[in-house]
Each structure stands twice: as structure tokens, then as C-alpha cells.
Design a protein around this motif. Structure first.
Motif, short mmCIF file in Angstrom:
data_model
loop_
_atom_site.label_atom_id
_atom_site.label_comp_id
_atom_site.label_asym_id
_atom_site.label_seq_id
_atom_site.Cartn_x
_atom_site.Cartn_y
_atom_site.Cartn_z
N PHE A 42 46.02 -17.61 -24.34
CA PHE A 42 47.04 -17.15 -23.41
C PHE A 42 47.90 -18.38 -23.15
O PHE A 42 47.54 -19.24 -22.35
N PHE A 43 49.01 -18.50 -23.88
CA PHE A 43 49.81 -19.73 -23.88
C PHE A 43 51.02 -19.59 -22.95
O PHE A 43 51.79 -18.64 -23.06
N VAL A 44 51.17 -20.57 -22.04
CA VAL A 44 52.26 -20.56 -21.06
C VAL A 44 53.26 -21.66 -21.44
O VAL A 44 52.91 -22.84 -21.45
N HIS A 45 54.46 -21.25 -21.78
CA HIS A 45 55.48 -22.21 -22.23
C HIS A 45 55.94 -23.13 -21.11
O HIS A 45 55.83 -22.82 -19.93
N GLY A 46 56.48 -24.28 -21.51
CA GLY A 46 57.05 -25.23 -20.56
C GLY A 46 58.54 -25.01 -20.42
O GLY A 46 59.11 -24.07 -20.97
N GLY A 47 59.18 -25.90 -19.67
CA GLY A 47 60.62 -25.81 -19.47
C GLY A 47 61.05 -26.23 -18.07
O GLY A 47 62.02 -25.70 -17.53
N HIS A 127 51.15 -26.71 -15.65
CA HIS A 127 51.01 -26.67 -14.19
C HIS A 127 50.86 -25.24 -13.70
O HIS A 127 49.95 -24.92 -12.92
N ILE A 128 51.70 -24.34 -14.18
CA ILE A 128 51.64 -22.94 -13.76
C ILE A 128 50.33 -22.31 -14.23
O ILE A 128 49.69 -21.56 -13.49
N ALA A 129 49.90 -22.61 -15.46
CA ALA A 129 48.64 -22.08 -15.98
C ALA A 129 47.46 -22.56 -15.14
O ALA A 129 46.52 -21.81 -14.86
N MET A 130 47.49 -23.84 -14.73
CA MET A 130 46.42 -24.37 -13.89
C MET A 130 46.39 -23.63 -12.54
O MET A 130 45.32 -23.24 -12.06
N LEU A 131 47.56 -23.39 -11.95
CA LEU A 131 47.61 -22.64 -10.69
C LEU A 131 47.06 -21.22 -10.87
O LEU A 131 46.38 -20.69 -10.00
N PHE A 132 47.34 -20.63 -12.02
CA PHE A 132 46.85 -19.30 -12.37
C PHE A 132 45.31 -19.29 -12.39
O PHE A 132 44.67 -18.40 -11.82
N VAL A 133 44.71 -20.28 -13.02
CA VAL A 133 43.26 -20.38 -13.08
C VAL A 133 42.68 -20.65 -11.69
O VAL A 133 41.66 -20.06 -11.30
N VAL A 134 43.34 -21.51 -10.92
CA VAL A 134 42.87 -21.80 -9.55
C VAL A 134 42.87 -20.51 -8.72
O VAL A 134 41.93 -20.26 -7.95
N GLU A 135 43.89 -19.67 -8.87
CA GLU A 135 43.93 -18.40 -8.13
C GLU A 135 42.77 -17.50 -8.54
O GLU A 135 42.20 -16.81 -7.70
N VAL A 160 43.28 -25.42 -21.12
CA VAL A 160 43.83 -26.59 -21.79
C VAL A 160 45.25 -26.80 -21.26
O VAL A 160 46.11 -25.94 -21.43
N GLY A 161 45.46 -27.93 -20.62
CA GLY A 161 46.79 -28.29 -20.14
C GLY A 161 47.34 -29.43 -20.99
O GLY A 161 46.71 -30.47 -21.09
N ILE A 162 48.49 -29.21 -21.58
CA ILE A 162 49.10 -30.21 -22.46
C ILE A 162 50.29 -30.84 -21.75
O ILE A 162 51.25 -30.14 -21.42
N SER A 163 50.23 -32.13 -21.50
CA SER A 163 51.32 -32.87 -20.85
C SER A 163 51.78 -32.21 -19.55
O SER A 163 52.96 -32.10 -19.28
N GLY A 164 50.81 -31.78 -18.76
CA GLY A 164 51.14 -31.12 -17.51
C GLY A 164 51.39 -32.09 -16.38
O GLY A 164 50.73 -33.12 -16.28
#
Length: 185
Positions: A42-47, A127-135, A160-164
Motif C-alpha cells: 500500500f504505497f503512499v506517494h510523496g509531494g 509521514h502520512i503513511a506513518m500517521l495512518f498506521v498510528v491511527e 516502510v517509510g522512505i525519506s520521511g
């Protein structure tokens, strides 16, 4: 370029909301049935919370497909249409859709696999993916405190957080130097 074109033909876009950014670019292993897949990424893009598109990351899918993993590259609303709370809610909505379509791969009733359900993000997507997992963890702990059984699984097997940007205060200073400090993160 040829790999990108091949993946574009293989991509199935699935909408999970009404906003133009609420969709998933879905890739599945072509040479094996779903019950043999190793799991799902489940990949969350950056930007920088305000840009980015799933297709920017399309080439990421091939390495995971080669490992017999399904890949969902999730689009979500970005600033100024959304802050991180809304972005996490979009990830939740995307996951609910995937849970309905692939209950054996993701969600509380998933079957144990060699990789399982892997939440991955790049840059602001990490960052957003980490917040998603924390929730997810907060909900599980809250339900346990209310007497629910902890046999319910957290939805994520691997993160897995890449350059977060995990130190938001430091990152805010960096972004302020770029002129994007007005974003609500």
C-alpha cells in the motif's frame, strides 16, 4: 520508458471517493492467482503534502510485482484541498475499498502471507503513511481499553517509510525556507 508503458497498460485505476485525487493505481501479479500472492504493498506517494501523483511512482510497482506482491499506489487529496488529517482519512477510505476487494490480503480477516500487508510511503507520503498506521494502533488500543479482544489484528503487518520527515518541527523550518510554511501538517 518501455517498463513505464508496460506498467501503464497493466494498471487498473480504482476510485474510492468523488475527488479527482481519490483513486488507487492497482497492479497485481499476472502469473499467479491471488491466493499465491506474498501480500500487498500500500504505497503512499510523496509531494510535500501539496503535490505528487501516483503515476510518478509507477515504476516502483515492478520490483514488488516481481516478488509476487500486489501493489496499490494510493492517490489522496493534497494541500490546499486537504491537511494531514484529511489525507489520513483518504488512506483509510482507500484501505476500506481494498479490504472489500481483497479481504484475504488486507484487513482484519487477511490470511497470513510471507509479507502480508505492507504500508510504505515516500517523503511526505511516509509521514502520512506513518500517521495512518498510528491511527490503526490507537483504534486497536482504544477498543482493547473498552473490553474488546486484542485478537483483532492491526491492519498493517509491515511499515516502510522512505525519506520521511518525522521531526516535523525541523522539517517546518526547512519548508519555511522554501516558502511553503503555510501548509497545515
Amino acid at each position: 520508458a518501455l517498463s513505464f508503458l508496460r506498467l501503464t497498460r497493466q494498471c487498473r485505476t480504482v476510485r474510492y471517493g468523488n475527488h479527482e485525487s481519490q483513486f488507487i493505481d492497482l497492479f497485481v501479479p499476472e502469473n499467479s492467482p491471488p491466493e499465491q500472492w506474498a501480500g500487498m504493498v500500500f504505497f503512499v506517494h510523496g509531494g510535500a503534502w501539496g503535490s505528487g501523483k501516483p503515476w510518478y511512482y509507477r515504476l516502483v510497482a515492478q520490483s514488488f510485482l516481481d516478488l509476487n506482491l500486489a501493489v496499490a499506489i494510493v492517490g489522496y487529496r493534497v494541500y490546499p484541498d486537504a491537511d494531514t488529517t484529511t489525507q489520513v482519512a483518504d488512506l483509510e477510505s482507500a484501505m476500506l475499498l481494498l479490504m472489500k476487494e481483497y479481504p484475504d490480503l488486507c484487513g482484519p480477516k487477511r490470511v497470513e502471507r510471507s509479507v502480508g500487508f505492507c504500508v510504505m510511503g515516500h517523503s511526505s507520503g511516509a509521514h502520512i503513511a506513518m500517521l495512518f498506521v498510528v491511527e490503526q494502533i490507537k483504534r486497536l488500543l482504544h477498543s482493547h481499553l473498552e473490553g474488546a479482544n486484542l485478537n483483532d489484528k492491526i491492519m498493517t503487518d509491515v511499515f516502510v517509510g522512505i525519506s520521511g520527515p518525522y521531526d516535523i518541527n525541523h522539517h517546518f523550518d526547512y519548508e519555511a525556507g522554501r516558502g511553503v510554511e503555510g501548509r497545515s501538517i
